[in-house]
Design a protein around this motif. Structure first.
Motif, PDB file in Angstrom:
ATOM      1  N   GLN A   1      32.930  68.558  48.324  1.00 27.46           N
ATOM      2  CA  GLN A   1      31.995  69.043  47.314  1.00 27.46           C
ATOM      3  C   GLN A   1      32.052  68.175  46.053  1.00 27.46           C
ATOM      4  O   GLN A   1      31.016  67.807  45.500  1.00 27.46           O
ATOM      5  N   ASN A   2      33.238  67.823  45.611  1.00 27.62           N
ATOM      6  CA  ASN A   2      33.371  66.962  44.424  1.00 27.62           C
ATOM      7  C   ASN A   2      32.776  65.583  44.679  1.00 27.62           C
ATOM      8  O   ASN A   2      32.109  65.023  43.815  1.00 27.62           O
TER       9      ASN A   2
ATOM     10  N   ALA B   1      36.743  71.284  49.047  1.00 28.41           N
ATOM     11  CA  ALA B   1      36.607  71.021  47.607  1.00 28.41           C
ATOM     12  C   ALA B   1      36.470  69.514  47.356  1.00 28.41           C
ATOM     13  O   ALA B   1      35.709  69.095  46.480  1.00 28.41           O
TER      14      ALA B   1
ATOM     15  N   ALA C   1      42.605  65.371  49.955  1.00 30.59           N
ATOM     16  CA  ALA C   1      42.969  66.776  49.765  1.00 30.59           C
ATOM     17  C   ALA C   1      44.488  66.945  49.758  1.00 30.59           C
ATOM     18  O   ALA C   1      45.034  67.656  48.909  1.00 30.59           O
TER      19      ALA C   1
ATOM     20  N   GLN D   1      36.200  64.707  39.252  1.00 31.05           N
ATOM     21  CA  GLN D   1      35.225  63.973  40.058  1.00 31.05           C
ATOM     22  C   GLN D   1      35.536  62.480  40.062  1.00 31.05           C
ATOM     23  O   GLN D   1      35.442  61.823  41.097  1.00 31.05           O
TER      24      GLN D   1
ATOM     25  N   MET E   1      44.428  69.860  47.183  1.00 31.88           N
ATOM     26  CA  MET E   1      43.142  70.575  47.145  1.00 31.88           C
ATOM     27  C   MET E   1      42.736  70.920  48.570  1.00 31.88           C
ATOM     28  O   MET E   1      43.290  70.381  49.527  1.00 31.88           O
ATOM     29  N   ARG E   2      41.739  71.782  48.694  1.00 26.22           N
ATOM     30  CA  ARG E   2      41.148  72.024  50.002  1.00 26.22           C
ATOM     31  C   ARG E   2      40.210  70.867  50.332  1.00 26.22           C
ATOM     32  O   ARG E   2      39.589  70.281  49.446  1.00 26.22           O
ATOM     33  N   GLU E   3      40.106  70.561  51.598  1.00 32.61           N
ATOM     34  CA  GLU E   3      39.242  69.470  52.044  1.00 32.61           C
ATOM     35  C   GLU E   3      37.782  69.734  51.666  1.00 32.61           C
ATOM     36  O   GLU E   3      37.048  68.822  51.273  1.00 32.61           O
TER      37      GLU E   3
ATOM     38  N   ASP F   1      38.685  62.386  53.352  1.00 32.98           N
ATOM     39  CA  ASP F   1      38.699  63.656  52.622  1.00 32.98           C
ATOM     40  C   ASP F   1      40.011  64.405  52.849  1.00 32.98           C
ATOM     41  O   ASP F   1      40.568  64.998  51.927  1.00 32.98           O
TER      42      ASP F   1
END
Length: 187
Positions: free
Chosen positions: A165-166, A162, A153, A136, A158-160, A149
């Motif tokens: 969400q973080n 995710a 990512a 985070q 990472m997925r966008e 984002d």
């Protein structure tokens, strides 16, 4: 005559339109420009991730040292520098003592520690940020440096969704921690 010009001389003669990494041909002169602009920002980025100002300055300088060697292959210097500097920071964590003497001034006033000095409100936010889980903190540091984002990512693999969400969870946890610190009142 143009064929007798060395590749380095050709690189320094080219001038990029901007330093965000979108131009395909980065030059040695653009490395200097990027250093001037990005060094303080990169140092702050690492402090947001959890580094002390000394660790941040060391890791940022190490990232630029690596950048010099790999400059021809770097297409997005801002993101590349953050990824490499973060790795440098992670490698150095716990390997050194914290210095107590002030850093010596560097020629031209380029000491990044001066750029990390924070106001009281920012210190509270940084203190709350450091208490969050590493992922985070990392996502929020990228977001605070103006990355989208999608860019975050890609950089963090990472997925966008995710990343979103973080970032959302981080904002909520920061709000909670800051409210706890102030005892529920605005200052």
């Amino acid at each position: 005559m143009a064929e007798s010009v060395s590749p380095v001389a050709r690189k320094t003669a080219q001038v990029p339109s901007h330093i965000d990494g979108a131009s395909p041909a980065l030059t040695t002169s653009s490395l200097e420009d990027i250093y001037r602009v990005e060094m303080p920002q990169l140092t702050r980025f690492l402090v947001r991730v959890g580094a002390t100002p000394y660790e941040a300055a060391d890791a940022a300088h190490e990232a630029f040292t690596v950048a010099i060697e790999k400059w021809d292959g770097i297409r997005n210097p801002r993101a590349w520098l953050r990824k490499v500097a973060h790795r440098c920071y992670l490698r150095q964590t716990g390997q050194r003592d914290t210095p107590y003497d002030p850093l010596p001034d560097r020629p031209g006033g380029t000491c990044p520690i001066a750029h990390v000095t924070l106001k009281e409100g920012n210190q509270r936010v940084l203190h709350a940020l450091i208490q969050l889980p590493p992922l985070q903190r990392h996502v929020m540091a990228w977001a605070q440096d103006g990355f989208t984002d999608r860019e975050i990512a890609q950089a963090l693999d990472m997925r966008e969704a995710a990343v979103r969400q973080n970032r959302s969870r981080t904002r909520l946890r920061l709000q909670q921690k800051l409210v706890e610190e102030t005892g529920g009142h605005d200052e």
